[in-house]
Design an enzyme around this catalytic site. Structure first.
Site, PDB file in Angstrom:
ATOM      1  CE  LYS A 126     -22.494  55.107  74.877  1.00 43.13           C
ATOM      2  NZ  LYS A 126     -22.248  56.385  74.248  1.00 43.13           N
ATOM      3  CG  ASP A 166     -21.422  57.833  77.265  1.00 43.17           C
ATOM      4  OD1 ASP A 166     -21.382  58.657  76.518  1.00 43.17           O
ATOM      5  OD2 ASP A 166     -22.126  57.338  78.048  1.00 43.17           O
ATOM      6  CB  THR A 209     -19.165  65.831  72.319  1.00 42.45           C
ATOM      7  OG1 THR A 209     -18.446  64.690  72.113  1.00 42.45           O
ATOM      8  CG2 THR A 209     -20.564  65.715  72.283  1.00 42.45           C
TER       9      THR A 209
HETATM   10  P1  NDP Z   1     -19.426  63.373  81.962  1.00 43.04           P
HETATM   11  O1  NDP Z   1     -19.513  62.106  82.892  1.00 43.04           O
HETATM   12  O2  NDP Z   1     -18.278  64.052  81.791  1.00 43.04           O
HETATM   13  O3  NDP Z   1     -20.500  64.466  82.502  1.00 43.04           O
HETATM   14  C1  NDP Z   1     -21.747  64.260  82.730  1.00 43.04           C
HETATM   15  C2  NDP Z   1     -22.457  65.407  83.600  1.00 43.04           C
HETATM   16  O4  NDP Z   1     -23.960  64.952  83.576  1.00 43.04           O
HETATM   17  C3  NDP Z   1     -21.825  65.477  84.891  1.00 43.04           C
HETATM   18  O5  NDP Z   1     -21.980  66.968  85.111  1.00 43.04           O
HETATM   19  C4  NDP Z   1     -22.808  64.906  85.818  1.00 43.04           C
HETATM   20  O6  NDP Z   1     -22.804  65.023  87.012  1.00 43.04           O
HETATM   21  C5  NDP Z   1     -24.095  65.060  85.103  1.00 43.04           C
HETATM   22  N1  NDP Z   1     -24.947  63.889  85.460  1.00 43.04           N
HETATM   23  C6  NDP Z   1     -24.695  62.535  85.164  1.00 43.04           C
HETATM   24  N2  NDP Z   1     -25.776  61.744  85.553  1.00 43.04           N
HETATM   25  C7  NDP Z   1     -26.735  62.592  85.872  1.00 43.04           C
HETATM   26  C8  NDP Z   1     -28.152  62.509  86.214  1.00 43.04           C
HETATM   27  N3  NDP Z   1     -28.838  61.409  86.452  1.00 43.04           N
HETATM   28  N4  NDP Z   1     -28.916  63.624  86.685  1.00 43.04           N
HETATM   29  C9  NDP Z   1     -28.305  64.995  86.403  1.00 43.04           C
HETATM   30  N5  NDP Z   1     -26.839  65.040  86.249  1.00 43.04           N
HETATM   31  C10 NDP Z   1     -26.196  63.932  85.566  1.00 43.04           C
HETATM   32  O7  NDP Z   1     -20.166  62.869  80.494  1.00 43.04           O
HETATM   33  P2  NDP Z   1     -20.151  63.593  79.269  1.00 43.04           P
HETATM   34  O8  NDP Z   1     -20.267  65.074  79.242  1.00 43.04           O
HETATM   35  O9  NDP Z   1     -19.126  62.911  78.444  1.00 43.04           O
HETATM   36  O10 NDP Z   1     -21.651  63.049  78.618  1.00 43.04           O
HETATM   37  C11 NDP Z   1     -22.789  63.683  78.805  1.00 43.04           C
HETATM   38  C12 NDP Z   1     -23.802  63.413  77.705  1.00 43.04           C
HETATM   39  O11 NDP Z   1     -23.429  63.353  76.635  1.00 43.04           O
HETATM   40  C13 NDP Z   1     -24.164  61.838  77.821  1.00 43.04           C
HETATM   41  O12 NDP Z   1     -25.478  61.675  77.365  1.00 43.04           O
HETATM   42  C14 NDP Z   1     -23.391  61.039  77.131  1.00 43.04           C
HETATM   43  O13 NDP Z   1     -23.651  60.115  76.309  1.00 43.04           O
HETATM   44  C15 NDP Z   1     -23.378  62.279  75.706  1.00 43.04           C
HETATM   45  N6  NDP Z   1     -22.269  62.017  74.822  1.00 43.04           N
HETATM   46  C16 NDP Z   1     -21.085  62.210  75.293  1.00 43.04           C
HETATM   47  C17 NDP Z   1     -19.937  62.274  74.463  1.00 43.04           C
HETATM   48  C18 NDP Z   1     -18.395  62.707  74.682  1.00 43.04           C
HETATM   49  O14 NDP Z   1     -17.818  63.068  73.651  1.00 43.04           O
HETATM   50  N7  NDP Z   1     -18.274  62.891  76.052  1.00 43.04           N
HETATM   51  C19 NDP Z   1     -20.165  62.188  73.028  1.00 43.04           C
HETATM   52  C20 NDP Z   1     -21.697  62.115  72.482  1.00 43.04           C
HETATM   53  C21 NDP Z   1     -22.713  62.007  73.375  1.00 43.04           C
HETATM   54  P3  NDP Z   1     -21.675  64.713  88.236  1.00 43.04           P
HETATM   55  O15 NDP Z   1     -20.575  65.755  87.728  1.00 43.04           O
HETATM   56  O16 NDP Z   1     -22.167  64.952  89.416  1.00 43.04           O
HETATM   57  O17 NDP Z   1     -21.124  63.375  87.801  1.00 43.04           O
END
Ligand code: NDP
Length: 445
Positions: A126, A166, A209
């Site tokens: 990572k 990510d 995902t």
């Molecule tokens: P994004 O950046 O696209 O979205 C993250 C979302 O979570 C956004 O809506 C963001 O809000 C919100 N968020 C971020 N930090 C916080 C926080 N501290 N409290 C509350 N909400 C928060 O990321 P992904 O959707 O890609 O990833 C989401 C999760 O999935 C992570 O844990 C990532 O590691 C995991 N993941 C992702 C993969 C992928 O293919 N994308 C694969 C496997 C796992 P805002 O819109 O305000 O930024």
């Protein structure tokens, strides 16, 4: 002190400030404790657990870039290569102000075992930086990505280490990273995944995902004689994982009533309007207040409290780590939630995990549920090395097969170890066995 406890104590004393890493290692070691203790001498002689919990290497570097005002900015960048027993290191990059070395290490550790469950030839790593993309111009994002990859490229390659996106790293960032990687190396290869479709990317990667999570949920329900159709689903997050999980859940006939971002969350009793959500979050990169303002029956709540108290059949935390606390777990149990399936990485605290499991909620861990992203990343690597593109249907059908297979791998491992429906332990044991076997076969080094 037992071998397992001793290894955990050493992790805590060697990395005292890396709390999230302690949490990930603890969950893993507790799950595999019985398997290890049944054959303790063998594992101890090979220092198997020590070699699993100390990453192969940790790159930590300065990222220097210039903002739009001509000011020089400095961020901390990381790439932690945890284990390559099963294949080249593979795992995403996170750009977020909260990023620390410990956070990247826990995420890299999780990748090793998640990737093992996919059955594909990939190891785990990572990376990321404590850079906040919010409020930055496109040019600033580009200059940051170029500066970051100026260091990262030394450690990566299509058969060495293949990063992806990510949190904070989507298609735009991967494009900038790939452009500079290509300029620095003169190689047009599959070193980064999540690339644009015109330059080596794979169809379905964007959706992978979220869609994969729902294929997993569908298989789980089928295996329990239930149907996703007509189920109520609550989701946290409104990013890549959340949006495409909502899309697939709706296509499967479920009703999704919540989503959230880092400022607050929305309850939409009529069901989330996906087109509007995509417009607000993907196109305008705006706040959920804009979504709520356009939906007459939707409620907007500032902060994060209360989302998991909304009555649901299936809860899908898809935002970030430690999103479901003990209080949330109590609310989920009180409302008769059937299953929690983790879209985000490690979104459930250890106390909440324990409470949910003891109170009959099926908990499916992120290393199984969200493996769809990395699976399609690996399918992108396969297409890149063949110099070919596969159709949407072909990639989507392989994704569905991989995710449904993961469900059965972890359910079987839980059953074989008399763990009932403890899928957290089932996932860790199945993944541990695979990685340990490959490490043992490759000798001690
Ligand atoms: P994004 O950046 O696209 O979205 C993250 C979302 O979570 C956004 O809506 C963001 O809000 C919100 N968020 C971020 N930090 C916080 C926080 N501290 N409290 C509350 N909400 C928060 O990321 P992904 O959707 O890609 O990833 C989401 C999760 O999935 C992570 O844990 C990532 O590691 C995991 N993941 C992702 C993969 C992928 O293919 N994308 C694969 C496997 C796992 P805002 O819109 O305000 O930024």
């Amino acid at each position: 002190m037992s071998y397992v406890d001793n290894v955990y104590e050493n992790v805590v004393s060697y990395y005292p400030d890396q709390k999230e890493y302690h949490q990930a290692v603890k969950e893993f070691l507790e799950s595999v404790r019985t398997v290890v203790e049944n054959d303790e001498e063998k594992y101890q002689q090979e220092a198997m657990l020590e070699r699993m919990v100390v990453p192969d290497r940790e790159h930590s570097f300065r990222v220097t870039w210039t903002d739009d005002h001509g000011e020089v900015q400095v961020n901390h960048g990381y790439r932690i290569q945890v284990n390559n027993a099963l294949g080249p290191y593979k795992g995403g990059l996170r750009f977020h102000p909260t990023v620390t070395q410990g956070m990247i290490k826990f995420l890299g550790f999780e990748m090793v075992y998640k990737n093992a469950l996919t059955g594909l030839p990939i190891g785990g790593a990572k990376g990321g930086a404590d850079f906040d993309p919010k409020g930055k111009s496109d040019r600033e994002i580009m200059r940051f990505c170029q500066a970051y990859v100026g260091e990262l490229f030394k450690y990566t390659g299509p058969n060495m280490d293949v990063p992806a996106g990510d949190i904070g790293v989507g298609g735009r960032e991967i494009g900038y990273l790939f452009g500079m990687y290509k300029k620095l190396t003169d190689q047009f290869d599959g070193t980064l995944t999540g690339k644009g479709l015109t330059f080596g990317g794979s169809l379905v990667r964007t959706e992978a995902t979220g869609y994969g999570l729902m294929y997993f949920v569908d298989e789980l329900l089928k295996d329990h004689g239930q149907d996703i159709k007509g189920k109520t689903v609550t989701v946290s997050g409104a990013g890549n994982v959340a949006i495409f999980a909502i899309e697939k859940a709706q296509q499967m006939g479920a009703k999704v009533v919540t989503c959230s971002d880092s400022n607050g969350w929305v309850y939409d009793p009529d069901g989330i309007d996906l087109d509007l959500l995509k417009e607000v979050k993907l196109e305008k990169r705006a706040r959920l207040t804009e979504y709520a303002a356009k939906r007459p029956n939707a409620e907007y709540h500032e902060g994060h409290e209360g989302l998991w108290a909304v009555k649901t059949d299936i809860a899908l935390p898809c935002a970030t780590q430690n999103d479901i606390t003990l209080e949330d777990a109590k609310a989920l149990v009180a409302n008769g939630t059937y299953a929690v399936c983790e879209g985000a990485n490690m979104p459930t605290t250890l106390e909440a995990t324990d409470y949910l499991q003891k109170n009959g909620v099926i908990l499916c861990p992120s290393k199984a549920c969200n493996a769809g992203g990395v699976s399609v990343s690996e399918l992108e690597m396969a297409q890149d090395s063949e110099h070919l593109y596969w159709s949407f249907e072909e990639v989507d059908s392989r994704l569905s097969d991989i995710m449904r297979n993961i469900y059965h791998i972890i359910a079987d491992a839980a059953k074989e170890n008399d763990l009932g429906e403890n899928y957290v332990a089932g996932a860790n044991i199945a993944a541990f066995n695979r990685v340990a076997e490959a490490m043992a076969a490759q000798g001690v080094y």
